[in-house]
Write an enzyme that holds these catalytic residues in place. Sequence first.
Site, short mmCIF file in Angstrom:
data_model
loop_
_atom_site.label_atom_id
_atom_site.label_comp_id
_atom_site.label_asym_id
_atom_site.label_seq_id
_atom_site.Cartn_x
_atom_site.Cartn_y
_atom_site.Cartn_z
N GLN A 1 -4.55 -1.54 9.65
CA GLN A 1 -4.51 -2.84 8.90
C GLN A 1 -5.13 -3.92 9.90
OE1 GLN A 1 -3.53 -3.41 5.73
NE2 GLN A 1 -3.93 -5.52 6.09
N ASP B 1 -10.86 2.76 4.26
CA ASP B 1 -11.43 1.58 4.20
C ASP B 1 -12.89 1.53 4.04
OD1 ASP B 1 -9.53 -0.54 4.10
OD2 ASP B 1 -8.76 0.13 6.22
N LYS C 1 0.94 -1.14 0.04
CA LYS C 1 -0.03 0.13 0.07
C LYS C 1 1.02 1.31 -0.02
CE LYS C 1 -3.88 -2.43 2.13
NZ LYS C 1 -4.51 -2.68 3.53
N1 GUN Z 1 -6.93 -6.82 6.16
C1 GUN Z 1 -7.58 -7.45 5.25
N2 GUN Z 1 -7.98 -6.80 4.37
C2 GUN Z 1 -7.81 -5.40 4.48
C3 GUN Z 1 -8.48 -4.28 4.04
O1 GUN Z 1 -9.21 -4.16 3.19
N3 GUN Z 1 -8.20 -3.11 4.90
C4 GUN Z 1 -7.54 -3.22 6.20
N4 GUN Z 1 -7.33 -2.08 6.90
N5 GUN Z 1 -7.40 -4.36 6.47
C5 GUN Z 1 -7.22 -5.40 5.88
#
Ligand code: GUN
Length: 290
Positions: free
Chosen positions: A98, A121, A54
Amino acid sequence: MPAQVIDGKTIAQETRKKIAEDVQHFFALYGRAPGLAVVLAGDDPASRVYVNNKIKACEETGIASNAYMLPAAVSQAELISLIKELNLNAAVDGILVQLPLPKGLCAETVLSHISPFKDVDGFTAVNAGRLMLGSPALTACTPSGCIELIKSAGVSIAGKHAVVVGRSNIVGKPAALLLLSHNATVTVCHSKTQNLAEITRQADILIAAVGIKHFITGDMIKDGAVVIDVGINRFEGKLYGDAEFDSCFKKASFITPVPGGVGPMTIAMLLRNTLSAAQALAKERLNYAF
Ligand code: GUN
């Protein structure tokens, strides 16, 4: 006829190119880059890879990113205090915590402290609720990516029977709501669903988001179905989808591969949400200034 493979990598690259142009435009207008804060608590290796991807994607798109790497022993109060700081930081337009969080931390409580304006998100109650109401919202990245991939194949969603297998807050539920907002007839299946294959065989569009390797097999889909595979299951160092590719490929009209399908689009949607959040916040500040 065998399926056409939806190349998520290429579609994500094209999407990211367009976002990078819009980021340049944002910079020219406001004299700064959109900013994303990524928070990782603990040392889960898969989460670390996702976070690094990311951050790298932000760099390539011109988005300013900051990673906050916290120990697994971080307290909930410390994490919430960081989020509150980031909420107030004018250089930060998006906040991503995350998941999963280390044991002992409650994701629902932690996420509830993220400003809905910076919730790139789409996980806060405000954005999830706005999605349910059909109001403009920051929407969860993976489901948004699924919709973009379906559209990229030239498949119209309206009137189709879409079956979502999985009901997580991150993927299954928002995917169902997004499909509904595109006028699909939506069925959500989950671990307690009886006669699952009978239902999946009715799907014109099947979203597989259960997190179990090869859970959906070719005999569970109908001829010509569009199969969107959200699964990222690691087994002996390799990645596998929730759909068994070879048997589904023989029957589907379109299918996403794993890796190289939904995964790259999730990151592209995160970049898009960060830019959208930055644009909305910058406009809000301008209104406030005058
Ligand atoms: N863990 C797995 N997928 C995601 C996501 O799309 N966003 C976040 N913040 N954590 C994750």
